[in-house]
Motif scaffolding. Structure first.
Motif, PDB file in Angstrom:
ATOM      1  N   LYS A 123      67.300 -15.838 -83.985  1.00 29.30           N
ATOM      2  CA  LYS A 123      65.865 -15.970 -84.244  1.00 29.30           C
ATOM      3  C   LYS A 123      65.299 -14.620 -84.692  1.00 29.30           C
ATOM      4  O   LYS A 123      64.597 -14.541 -85.691  1.00 29.30           O
ATOM      5  N   GLU A 124      65.611 -13.583 -83.947  1.00 32.47           N
ATOM      6  CA  GLU A 124      65.087 -12.260 -84.283  1.00 32.47           C
ATOM      7  C   GLU A 124      65.785 -11.155 -83.519  1.00 32.47           C
ATOM      8  O   GLU A 124      66.454 -11.390 -82.515  1.00 32.47           O
ATOM      9  N   CYS A 125      65.595  -9.926 -84.027  1.00 36.61           N
ATOM     10  CA  CYS A 125      65.986  -8.722 -83.282  1.00 36.61           C
ATOM     11  C   CYS A 125      64.746  -7.857 -83.250  1.00 36.61           C
ATOM     12  O   CYS A 125      64.135  -7.627 -84.294  1.00 36.61           O
ATOM     13  N   HIS A 126      64.357  -7.382 -82.084  1.00 36.08           N
ATOM     14  CA  HIS A 126      63.215  -6.477 -82.053  1.00 36.08           C
ATOM     15  C   HIS A 126      63.469  -5.248 -81.203  1.00 36.08           C
ATOM     16  O   HIS A 126      64.249  -5.264 -80.260  1.00 36.08           O
ATOM     17  N   LEU A 127      62.770  -4.189 -81.606  1.00 38.48           N
ATOM     18  CA  LEU A 127      62.947  -2.897 -80.952  1.00 38.48           C
ATOM     19  C   LEU A 127      61.869  -2.717 -79.897  1.00 38.48           C
ATOM     20  O   LEU A 127      60.704  -3.044 -80.130  1.00 38.48           O
ATOM     21  N   GLU A 128      62.255  -2.192 -78.748  1.00 36.60           N
ATOM     22  CA  GLU A 128      61.271  -1.944 -77.704  1.00 36.60           C
ATOM     23  C   GLU A 128      61.747  -0.818 -76.796  1.00 36.60           C
ATOM     24  O   GLU A 128      62.825  -0.256 -77.008  1.00 36.60           O
ATOM     25  N   GLU A 129      60.937  -0.475 -75.819  1.00 38.38           N
ATOM     26  CA  GLU A 129      61.348   0.560 -74.873  1.00 38.38           C
ATOM     27  C   GLU A 129      61.791  -0.095 -73.575  1.00 38.38           C
ATOM     28  O   GLU A 129      61.256  -1.110 -73.164  1.00 38.38           O
ATOM     29  N   ASP A 130      62.774   0.511 -72.944  1.00 40.20           N
ATOM     30  CA  ASP A 130      63.222  -0.006 -71.655  1.00 40.20           C
ATOM     31  C   ASP A 130      62.249   0.461 -70.577  1.00 40.20           C
ATOM     32  O   ASP A 130      61.454   1.384 -70.789  1.00 40.20           O
TER      33      ASP A 130
END
Ligand code: ADP
Ligand code: ZN
Ligand code: MG
Length: 504
Positions: A129-136
């Motif tokens: 569906k998607e790949c998204h960047l975020e912070e842990d």
């Protein structure tokens, strides 16, 4: 099966960026708690995040490898929630414009759960569906009456990969995780260490009567081994089936896996997207990947395991299973191909070289690496370099050194850090293939072993009768053994056998 099952995974991977995603703190596992922190990742008022372009590049590499489209504009949102591991009270993530969209991963093979598959393989196309960047977020450690907080992990680059609910069994989901893990390791963007939490999965599953579409989903959170993914999902499929059979409904909720009891248990009822009040992060500009960025992504891509495995099998005429083992790690596959190329330079034909290199690599070398505590991905520091292995393979193929002494040579190459050719010379281990030299030894042995020689001679004169044929072989082997002993294992046993018959 009475019910149809639907499985979708959300996999989080830690990107191997040196620094965190929105600040310059070091990103590392296992450092002294709360030493890699700064006002940005601690969420002080008034600080400004800045995007780590390496994180964006690595994220886009994974997106590309998963056949996703990278949009022309991608930006970040704030996802609001309160939890002590997140000091800002929101997480910077992506919601409306994930960096990778609408991809797929094709699963083909047998995975690890061979037994459970009755020998059948898995073949399934899983849509991404998607790949998204975020912070842990930070790490919470609950100990008795207190909870401890370590913010070293807060702000570490995290890529979340979300699949469509296209899988049906725990085995398929386990295989998906394994394939994804191998892929990101090949790309060098994640170490895939599930025990340290570098790769974690949430598994979503629902069941329904066939033809009725998706059921009410349950999410199993924070699975830190691909085996738990399989066990947890298969447990849930069973549990939900029993609930429906009993006329109950499945509660939509988040559950956790209890690895000691091999069962899932409820954690909380799930929030909806609305609960998070996503809104665009005002402190970060929209990211518009330009040509230079996109080509740097393309350049960083490598041949991925499924393709490499197929190519290696056909190019070197090896069984797919063997090629699969060779491709376990990129560094191992590189080692194999380099060694074959070096052996070709020494005049071996490709297929012979490949068979011999594969045999060494998959048995003795793996065994030695394991024994000496060298990880396969560090094989470039192994003293038996591809060129040295090629040297050994070519000596063995031409009969210059026996199989047994070749193994001893390897140990000395490692102990003394020298080329095998030098070791074999120094030790005088070159196999004797000169007929005259061997004949000389055979004569001495026949004289010394007169009883065996006499019996063999008698058999030879009688000519083959079944009983005596067996005895003849035993005696010949015995005498060949003596010739080998007399030459320190260097005599070519085939020639020795021929000479015994001749000189009897
Ligand atoms: P949420 O908003 O609850 O996070 P998403 O639509 O983002 O749900 O999906 C999260 C994951 O759950 C995806 O991997 C998706 O494939 C999977 N999923 C969604 N609905 C179902 C369902 N009914 N059954 C099984 N898996 C589902
Ligand atoms: Zn910081
Ligand atoms: Mg979601």
């Amino acid at each position: 099966m009475k019910y149809q099952s639907f499985i979708g995974l959300e996999v989080h991977i830690h990107l191997l960026t040196k620094t965190k995603v929105f600040c310059r703190c070091r990103s590392a596992f296992g450092d002294e708690p709360n030493t890699n922190v700064c006002p940005v990742c601690m969420g002080y008022p008034g600080v400004l995040p800045a995007l780590n372009i390496e994180a964006m590049r690595m994220g886009c590499m994974v997106a590309k490898a998963l056949n996703c489209t990278i949009p022309e504009r991608t930006w970040f949102e704030r996802k609001q929630y309160f939890y002590p591991d997140m000091t800002k009270n929101y997480q910077i993530s992506q919601f409306a414009s994930p960096l990778g969209q609408d991809g797929f991963l094709e699963l083909e093979g047998r995975g690890n759960s061979r037994g459970a598959l009755d020998g059948k393989g898995i073949k399934r196309k899983v849509r991404i569906k998607e790949c998204h960047l975020e912070e842990d977020a930070g790490k919470m450690i609950h100990t008795g009456t207190v909870s401890l907080l370590d913010y070293n992990r807060a702000g570490v680059s995290l890529l979340e990969i979300v699949t469509e609910p296209d899988m049906e069994t725990g085995e398929e989901a386990e295989f998906f995780i394994q394939e994804l893990r191998r892929m990101v390791r090949y790309l060098g963007v994640c170490d895939g260490n599930m025990e340290e939490g570098s790769l974690r999965a949430d598994a979503n599953v629902s069941i329904n009567l066939p033809g009725r579409g998706l059921g009410r989903k349950v999410e199993i959170k924070n699975l830190n081994s691909s085996r738990f993914v399989r066990l947890g999902l298969n447990y849930e499929i069973r549990r939900q089936g029993e609930a429906l059979d009993a006329g109950k409904t499945v509660v939509q909720e988040t559950r956790l896996w209890n690895e000691n009891r091999d069962e899932t248990f409820p954690m909380r009822q799930k929030e909806n997207a609305q609960d998070y009040r996503y809104f665009p992060e005002p402190d970060l500009p929209v990211f518009c990947p330009d040509k230079a960025f996109l080509s740097s992504v393309e350049k960083a891509l490598v041949e991925l395991p499924p393709e490499r495995l197929k190519r290696i099998a056909s190019e070197y005429a090896l069984a797919e299973e063997q090629a699969d083992l060779i491709c376990e790690e990129k560094q191992g596959a590189d080692y194999f191909e380099n060694a074959v190329a070096e052996a070709e330079k020494k005049g071996l034909d490709k297929k012979t070289a490949a068979v011999r290199v594969a045999n060494w690599f998959l048995s003795d070398i793996k065994h030695i690496l394991h024994r000496d505590g060298i990880a396969l991905r560090d094989i470039s520091s192994f003293r038996l370099t591809p060129a040295r292995l090629a040297g050994l393979v070519s000596m063995a193929a031409s009969g210059r050194v026996s199989g047994k002494l070749a193994k001893q040579t390897v140990e000395l190459v490692i102990a003394e850090d020298k080329d095998p050719e030098i070791i074999v010379k120094e030790k005088n281990w070159e196999q004797l293939a000169g007929v005259e030299e061997i004949a000389g030894v055979v004569k001495t042995v026949l004289a010394a072993e007169s009883a065996a020689a006499e019996e063999l001679r008698a058999i030879a004169e009688l000519r083959a009768i079944a009983v005596t044929e067996k005895r003849r072989r035993t005696l010949t082997a015995y005498l060949v053994g003596k010739v080998l002993a007399a030459t320190g294992g260097r005599a070519d046993p085939k020639i020795a056998g021929e000479q015994i018959t001749l000189l009897l």
